[in-house]
Scaffold this motif. Structure first.
Motif, short mmCIF file in Angstrom:
data_model
loop_
_atom_site.label_atom_id
_atom_site.label_comp_id
_atom_site.label_asym_id
_atom_site.label_seq_id
_atom_site.Cartn_x
_atom_site.Cartn_y
_atom_site.Cartn_z
N ARG A 2 0.82 -1.21 0.00
CA ARG A 2 0.00 0.00 0.00
C ARG A 2 0.86 1.27 0.00
O ARG A 2 0.44 2.29 -0.47
CB ARG A 2 -0.95 0.01 1.18
CG ARG A 2 -2.04 -1.03 1.05
CD ARG A 2 -3.07 -0.86 2.15
NE ARG A 2 -4.00 -1.94 2.14
CZ ARG A 2 -5.16 -1.92 1.51
NH1 ARG A 2 -5.50 -0.88 0.82
NH2 ARG A 2 -5.96 -2.95 1.55
N ASP A 49 -9.37 14.84 -8.88
CA ASP A 49 -9.95 14.95 -7.54
C ASP A 49 -11.46 14.75 -7.57
O ASP A 49 -12.03 14.13 -6.67
CB ASP A 49 -9.63 16.31 -6.91
CG ASP A 49 -8.17 16.45 -6.52
OD1 ASP A 49 -7.47 15.42 -6.39
OD2 ASP A 49 -7.72 17.60 -6.33
N ALA A 52 -12.16 10.97 -8.20
CA ALA A 52 -11.89 10.21 -6.97
C ALA A 52 -12.97 10.45 -5.93
O ALA A 52 -13.44 9.51 -5.27
CB ALA A 52 -10.51 10.55 -6.42
N GLN A 56 -15.47 7.70 -4.29
CA GLN A 56 -15.57 7.52 -2.83
C GLN A 56 -17.04 7.62 -2.40
O GLN A 56 -17.50 6.84 -1.56
CB GLN A 56 -14.73 8.57 -2.09
CG GLN A 56 -13.25 8.44 -2.31
CD GLN A 56 -12.65 7.23 -1.61
OE1 GLN A 56 -13.31 6.51 -0.87
NE2 GLN A 56 -11.38 7.00 -1.88
N ARG A 59 -18.85 4.54 -3.35
CA ARG A 59 -18.42 3.42 -2.49
C ARG A 59 -19.11 3.47 -1.13
O ARG A 59 -19.48 2.44 -0.58
CB ARG A 59 -16.91 3.44 -2.33
CG ARG A 59 -16.39 2.20 -1.65
CD ARG A 59 -14.91 2.08 -1.73
NE ARG A 59 -14.30 3.02 -0.81
CZ ARG A 59 -13.00 3.11 -0.60
NH1 ARG A 59 -12.17 2.36 -1.28
NH2 ARG A 59 -12.54 3.95 0.26
N THR A 60 -19.30 4.66 -0.58
CA THR A 60 -19.91 4.79 0.74
C THR A 60 -21.43 4.88 0.70
O THR A 60 -22.07 4.89 1.75
CB THR A 60 -19.37 6.02 1.48
OG1 THR A 60 -19.73 7.20 0.74
CG2 THR A 60 -17.86 5.94 1.68
N LYS A 73 -16.77 -0.22 -4.71
CA LYS A 73 -16.45 -1.00 -3.51
C LYS A 73 -15.32 -2.00 -3.75
O LYS A 73 -14.72 -2.48 -2.81
CB LYS A 73 -17.70 -1.74 -3.01
CG LYS A 73 -18.68 -0.83 -2.34
CD LYS A 73 -19.92 -1.56 -1.89
CE LYS A 73 -20.91 -0.57 -1.30
NZ LYS A 73 -22.17 -1.18 -0.96
N THR A 76 -9.49 -0.03 -3.43
CA THR A 76 -8.98 0.67 -2.24
C THR A 76 -8.91 2.16 -2.54
O THR A 76 -9.04 2.59 -3.69
CB THR A 76 -7.57 0.17 -1.87
OG1 THR A 76 -6.67 0.56 -2.93
CG2 THR A 76 -7.52 -1.33 -1.65
N ASP A 77 -8.66 2.96 -1.51
CA ASP A 77 -8.49 4.40 -1.70
C ASP A 77 -7.36 4.69 -2.68
O ASP A 77 -7.49 5.55 -3.55
CB ASP A 77 -8.17 5.10 -0.37
CG ASP A 77 -9.35 5.12 0.59
OD1 ASP A 77 -10.50 4.93 0.15
OD2 ASP A 77 -9.10 5.33 1.79
N GLU A 78 -6.26 3.97 -2.54
CA GLU A 78 -5.10 4.19 -3.41
C GLU A 78 -5.42 3.80 -4.85
O GLU A 78 -5.00 4.48 -5.80
CB GLU A 78 -3.89 3.39 -2.90
CG GLU A 78 -3.36 3.88 -1.58
CD GLU A 78 -4.08 3.28 -0.37
OE1 GLU A 78 -4.98 2.40 -0.54
OE2 GLU A 78 -3.76 3.69 0.75
N ILE A 80 -8.41 3.82 -6.23
CA ILE A 80 -9.34 4.83 -6.73
C ILE A 80 -8.57 6.05 -7.19
O ILE A 80 -8.82 6.60 -8.26
CB ILE A 80 -10.39 5.20 -5.67
CG1 ILE A 80 -11.44 4.08 -5.57
CG2 ILE A 80 -11.07 6.54 -5.99
CD1 ILE A 80 -12.44 4.26 -4.45
N ARG A 81 -7.61 6.49 -6.41
CA ARG A 81 -6.81 7.67 -6.77
C ARG A 81 -6.02 7.41 -8.06
O ARG A 81 -5.98 8.26 -8.95
CB ARG A 81 -5.88 8.05 -5.62
CG ARG A 81 -5.08 9.28 -5.89
CD ARG A 81 -5.97 10.51 -5.89
NE ARG A 81 -5.21 11.64 -6.41
CZ ARG A 81 -5.72 12.67 -7.00
NH1 ARG A 81 -7.02 12.77 -7.16
NH2 ARG A 81 -4.97 13.64 -7.44
#
Length: 91
Positions: A2, A49, A52, A56, A59-60, A73, A76-78, A80-81
């Motif tokens: 990560r 931005d 991303a 996010q 996903r939430t 989902k 991961t955050d990374e 997605i970025r």
């Protein structure tokens, strides 16, 4: 691993025509290069931005979706970025 992903984003930014991160090329299957009636909006050229943040939110569950909530989902955050940076730069 990560810890390596932020470095990978920097490599993508500096490489220009770098290979797509896993999952990024599939975006064009639904998001056409130009605006088409009834299709999701194009992503190329949009701020990374914003892309991303939208992923996010999908996903939430903060942003309503038909499919994107399930797709987002899976990352991961990374990831997605990295996808957002690559897709935003795609032409």
């Amino acid at each position: 691993m990560r810890r390596l992903l932020p470095a990978a984003v920097l490599v993508l930014l500096s490489a220009g025509a770098a290979a797509a991160p896993p999952g990024a090329e599939a975006c064009s299957g639904c998001h056409p290069a130009t605006r088409a009636e009834g299709a999701p909006p194009p992503l190329a050229g949009q701020p990374a931005d914003d892309i991303a943040a939208a992923m996010q939110d999908f996903r939430t569950g903060q942003r309503p979706a038909t499919v994107m909530d399930r797709i987002a989902k899976g990352f991961t955050d990374e990831e997605i970025r990295a996808i957002a940076v690559w897709v935003a730069r795609a032409q």
